[in-house]
Scaffold this active site. Structure first.
Site: not given
Ligand code: GLN
Length: 309
Positions: A237, A185, A61, A255, A64
């Site tokens: 988050y 993505y 993530s 994650v 992002k």
């Molecule tokens: N690629 C992971 C997903 O789409 C990224 C989520 C994350 O790092 N929180 O679930």
């Protein structure tokens, strides 16, 4: 500084057992729960490292922030924020309830729905290779590649992200195809970085988007301000509020176990610790930052100058 970082590192190590590595992307389940690394780089050229700071892991993530940066640069602020909001969601990163029931736009670009939207905005202009080059530049790391195993593993288990993307398409938010947006993505999430690459990126943001290496501007000042604000309010988050109170630094987690934090005008911090708390944030990473922030007075709203001696 080195002593305080070491104390924070030890405190982080102590909580590793309380977390778990991510397994919903099966390939991530292979990570070693006990890995832990940190890299801090200051604008006056000091570097502090400990543990597995050169070990590669997937950015997940944290990409992002990179996608948002590119999307604002290429499509413009108004276009991007006509498609995605800037409010914390209070829901988990891959939730779609709020998107269907409460709001027509994804809450913010730091959760999956928002990042799938920024990816869809980029699709007409940027290939994955272009995004990889951009990432290498902002992370000052030429060795970043896509981890194919993690990419395939996530694509095989992407029902939820696909569902989010279709919901977004049904609302007219994703315009350039679910498949192309999801692929871009997921490839972005599968880029392999180190705690050091994340520290470099955080340092670039701390330095207002100007590379500390050659003084070239890589990101517009106004856009850097947007990125840091959204990281502060939404980067962790549904743990963003508590994290902002306890740590008080614009941060973003993934994650894969990565965590980056910006000490504005002073330093960039990158951490790798794949044992995650219930919200998907590196459990040791959060602890390290909490201890470090307290010991070194790093909270955005405390502010004595950082003591690096
Ligand atoms: N690629 C992971 C997903 O789409 C990224 C989520 C994350 O790092 N929180 O679930």
């Amino acid at each position: 500084m080195a002593g305080k970082m070491n104390e924070a590192f030890i405190a982080g190590r102590e909580v590793i057992e309380q977390g778990e590595v991510a397994t919903y992307i099966p390939e991530l389940g292979k990570a070693n729960k006990n890995d832990l690394g940190i890299c801090i780089k200051t604008l006056d050229g000091k570097v502090f490292t400990e543990g597995d700071y050169q070990k590669r892991f997937t950015i997940q993530s944290i990409s992002k922030v990179i996608s948002l940066s590119a999307a604002i640069q290429i499509c413009g602020y108004d276009k991007v924020f006509s498609k995605v909001g800037m409010e914390p969601s209070g829901e988990s990163f891959n939730s779609l309830v709020e998107l269907d029931l409460r709001k027509n736009l994804p809450f913010n670009p730091m959760i999956n729905s928002g990042a799938l939207t920024t990816a869809s905005l980029l699709v007409p202009y940027m290939t994955f290779e272009d995004m990889l080059d951009y990432t290498k530049k902002v992370c000052m790391d030429e060795d970043i590649t896509m981890n194919d195993e993690v990419y395939r593993s996530e694509m095989k288990n992407s029902s939820r992200n696909r569902a989010i993307a279709y919901l977004l398409e049904s609302k007219g938010i994703i315009e350039n195809g679910v498949d192309r947006s999801l692929m871009l993505y997921t490839k972005m999430c599968s880029m392999s970085v180190t705690a050091e690459s994340l520290a470099n990126f955080a340092l670039l943001l701390a330095n207002d988007g100007v590379s500390p290496v050659d003084n070239k501007r890589l990101i517009d000042s106004r856009n850097v301000q947007v990125l840091k604000t959204i990281m502060l309010t939404c980067g962790m988050y549904d743990g963003s509020g508590e994290f902002a109170v306890k740590v008080g630094l614009p941060s973003k987690s993934g994650v894969g176990g990565g965590l980056m934090s910006v000490c504005d005008k002073e330093a960039g911090i990158g951490i790798y610790g794949p044992s995650l708390d219930g919200k998907g944030n590196s459990i040791a990473g959060c602890k390290i930052l909490e201890v470090l922030s307290n010991k070194m007075d790093l909270h955005l709203f405390s502010r004595t100058k950082m003591d690096t001696e």
